[in-house]
Design an enzyme around this catalytic site. Structure first.
Site, short mmCIF file in Angstrom:
data_model
loop_
_atom_site.label_atom_id
_atom_site.label_comp_id
_atom_site.label_asym_id
_atom_site.label_seq_id
_atom_site.Cartn_x
_atom_site.Cartn_y
_atom_site.Cartn_z
N ASP A 68 79.65 49.21 40.16
CA ASP A 68 78.84 50.09 39.37
C ASP A 68 78.26 51.49 40.70
OD1 ASP A 68 77.73 51.52 37.29
OD2 ASP A 68 77.23 50.24 36.50
N ASP A 113 79.16 54.88 28.68
CA ASP A 113 77.87 53.84 27.99
C ASP A 113 77.31 53.83 26.85
OD1 ASP A 113 76.90 52.39 30.80
OD2 ASP A 113 75.17 53.72 30.82
#
Ligand code: GLA
Length: 737
Positions: free
Chosen positions: A475, A545
């Site tokens: 990430d 997301d």
């Protein structure tokens, strides 16, 4: 596929199966002009350079050289000597001068496709490459332009190398990877825009005079704009019309631009964003600009997408997972956020295993004192308060339940509240004397420093060597600002953005070489680093997301414009959705996630029994259709972002023997006919039967009783029954009889 130089005509001609790209040299002094790009043509035709028009070439009319340079269709434009348009290349000498005039020097045509040192690039054997060297005599600057084509694809891969062959230092202030000029034919500009949780929505607008395009200065390709630009004929749609597309194989700051000039001539360009970029080239040094994928499609946007999907799958992704089924994963992020321990994870894993899920991914929060997102990035030591008995024990317990294990990292970052930052505050990117700004309460590590890069690599490998880990989610949750490196000299600070990207690539290269079986998924606050550069290292990237099935329709439509479905990280997530609060049926969430890598992001122990019972059927659905989704040709059938009511896409196997059609009824409409869909990409002569996948039973049932030919299905179409309610989906399997 062919690349030839026609000596007499001084013409370069690059042919792919369906396209031709023609460049030509003017007589003395030998400028390289762009003559043609489009559908395949037979002749080495260079008249379109208009060197017979006033102001002619400078050898014929030296008094108007600037007029010539300002209108000539330049193949790789340069700054400072009379081309007043936006240009691709600009240098500054030690003396502070910016003039440059690149003229033809030599060329070679080679078999194969060279790589680019330190950068991701397409690869493959069945290729030809043309390298043209241009030079600016007074400074000794040379630029090598690379053009590669593969036998099996229409894309032209372009990149460029600058070499300082002079005796003084030169600063590269602008070094785009590709540029070419042509006439405007009433084109429209297509780009992708977005934000966090709303990535890659399609923008389309007429070309205006002057410059237009998209860019990033965030240190990553970004949520906001995609490193992609296309120009399309006004009526170009999914099936027809001319489209020229450029896509960048790069993950940092970029510029993608079209400039429309005074003669309605246009220049299309792509490269590293020249803003905040300055690369010092000492005598003998080289700079490699990243690769651009340039494609022309006469089959509209769909043709562009399919060329790139094939190119990315066949010639860019190296991971052995690119076509094979990925384990169906369950990720604990939306299930627990930071509030978990091994008991909670094992409870999720146990139920997941009982329902056909194959891997548990432990997301953020397993290290240091990471109890929330304010601390501990950089301290990659297992938190044994949460993982009782350590990581090795948890992994073994998960494996005993029959699941693989995956883990989350955010290796590029450091929290101010961390042991790492307390020990090495100068390891964070910051400008001396200024307090650097925080984002998500974190700083970015200065990966241009060897010791920082080594620390990061050691943290990753210490964890990966300590347990049997099958998957890593890498990430990157903030953008780069306050650019400054404590170690780079003043005249190299302008290199930091690019050095950072090179370091990320180096780390992922080392990681994937050391663990060839590791499944790597890139991620950046959702999809802020979803680009072709990262796909060289990981076969999949977390798309967004926002995993709400309806928001995802638009995100995935924009993503699939460029990237194969096999690359799109997509999960069935919790409801009400954590970003938009929308409630959608579990079944529909499954159909939408099927268009990507497929997995779950919810607390399986807490969802309704009815939803939970659907998971094994969805898992079977994924297994049954994965091959078609991951390896098939993608056709967009209907677009919710255009019509406001429904969405549909179709994956057709390469041999056209079967297809999988997904239809999502976003909103039901009263007093309307049933929706008619015209299929695409089937064989007109083949005869097909259509079956509907029934999620209740997990079986296929007949949808249209009779067999129909591809031409009927594509020209006459099929009717989709109206479903009562919103957010409903249908999955149809089309099979030859
Ligand atoms: C990012 C990712 C999420 C999750 C969180 C963890 O936002 O996109 O999927 O991993 O970080 O902090």
């Amino acid at each position: 596929m062919d690349i030839r130089f026609f000596e007499e005509e001084r013409v370069f001609k690059i042919d792919t199966e369906n396209t031709s790209y023609i460049m030509a040299l003017t007589d003395e002094p030998g400028y390289l002009g762009h003559a043609y790009y489009g559908p395949k043509v037979s002749d080495a035709y260079a008249r379109l350079l208009r060197t017979g028009d006033y102001p002619f070439t400078p050898d014929v009319n030296p008094r108007d050289k600037l007029g010539f340079l300002d209108s000539f269709p330049m193949e790789y434009s340069f700054h400072g000597t009379g081309d007043f348009r936006e240009t691709a290349f600009k240098i500054r000498t030690e003396g502070g001068n910016v003039a440059c005039e690149l003229k033809y020097f030599s060329h070679v045509i080679e078999k194969g496709k060279p790589g680019i040192p330190g950068l991701p690039a397409c690869f493959g054997d069945n290729a030809l490459t043309l390298i043209i060297t241009l030079k600016d005599a007074p400074t000794g600057m040379a630029v090598r332009l690379y053009y590669s084509v593969f036998e099996d694809n229409d894309t032209i891969l372009r990149s460029a190398v600058a070499v300082n062959e002079g005796s003084g230092t030169v600063f590269l202030e602008r070094m785009l990877s590709a540029s070419f000029d042509m006439d405007d034919e009433d084109f429209e500009l297509i780009t992708l825009h977005g934000s966090w949780a709303r990535e890659r929505h399609i923008d389309r607008r007429p070309l205006a005079h002057g410059f237009q395009g998209v860019s990033s200065l965030r240190g990553e390709s970004s949520h906001q704009h995609q490193p992609f630009i296309a120009i399309a004929e006004k009526n170009a749609d999914q099936d027809s019309g001319s489209v020229y597309g450029m896509q960048f194989v790069y993950s940092g700051n970029f510029l993608a631009m079209v400039y429309k000039g005074q003669y309605d001539n246009i220049r299309m360009m792509m490269g590293i964003n020249p803003e905040d970029f300055c690369w010092k080239l000492e005598p003998g040094a080289e700079f490699h600009a990243p690769e651009v994928m340039l494609v022309y499609s006469a089959e509209g946007l769909g043709g562009m997408s399919r060329s790139w999907h094939d190119l990315i799958r066949e010639h860019l992704i190296r991971s052995r997972y690119k076509y094979i089924e990925r384990p169906i994963l369950i990720n604990n992020w939306e299930a627990t956020y930071f509030d978990f321990d091994s008991d909670k994870l094992l409870a999720i894993a146990k139920t997941a295993a009982e329902h056909g899920i194959e891997m548990l991914v432990m997301d953020d929060g397993w290290f240091g004192n990471r109890y929330d997102d304010n601390r501990a990035l950089g301290d990659w030591k297992v938190n044994e308060e949460k993982l009782k008995g350590g990581l090795g024990k948890l992994v073994e317990d998960v494996k005993a339940l029959g699941l693989k294990f995956g883990i989350w990292f955010e290796p590029e970052m450091v929290s101010p509240d961390s042991d790492l930052y307390r020990a090495h505050p100068d390891w964070a990117i910051a400008v001396p004397g200024r307090v650097a700004g925080l984002a998500r309460n974190q700083y970015v590590l200065d990966l241009s420093r060897e010791e920082v890069k080594e620390y990061v690599f050691k943290c990753l490998t210490d964890i990966l060597d300590s347990a049997d880990i099958a998957y890593v989610k890498w990430d990157m949750n903030r953008q780069l600002a306050d650019l400054g490196s404590a170690q780079l000299p003043a005249d190299r600070q302008g290199e930091l953005f690019h050095r950072y990207v090179l370091a990320v690539y180096e780390l992922q290269e080392r990681l994937t070489s050391r663990y060839p079986d590791l499944l790597l998924e890139n991620c950046s606050g959702g999809g802020a680093r979803f680009d072709a550069g990262m796909l060289y290292y990981s076969p999949q990237i977390w798309c967004s997301d926002d995993a709400d099935a309806i928001e995802r329709l638009m995100i995935q439509e924009g993503t699939a414009l460029l990237y194969p479905l096999s690359t799109m990280g997509a999960h069935v997530s919790d409801c009400p959705n954590h970003v938009v609060g929308r409630v959608t049926p579990f079944e529909t969430r499954g159909y939408v996630a099927l268009a990507g890598t497929f997995g779950y992001e919810l607390d399986i122990t807490k969802i309704s029994g009815e939803d939970r019972a659907m998971i094994p059927k969805q898992a079977a659905m994924y297994k049954k259709y994965h091959g078609l989704v991951a390896g098939g040709d993608y056709y967009r059938i209907a677009s919710y972002s255009e019509n406001g009511y429904h969405d549909s896409w179709l994956c057709v196997s390469k041999d056209k023997s079967e297809g999988l059609l997904t239809f999502i009824q976003v909103l039901n409409r009263p007093s309307r006919h049933t929706v008619k869909l015209k299929l695409r990409g089937l064989s007109p002569e083949k005869s097909y039967r259509i079956f509907r996948f029934d999620m209740e039973s997990g079986e296929e049932e007949s949808f249209i009783p009779e067999a129909l030919h591809g031409d009927t299905l594509m020209n006459a179409g099929i009717l989709i029954p109206r479903m009562n309610g919103d957010f409903k989906g249908i999955l149809l399997h089309i099979k030859t009889t």
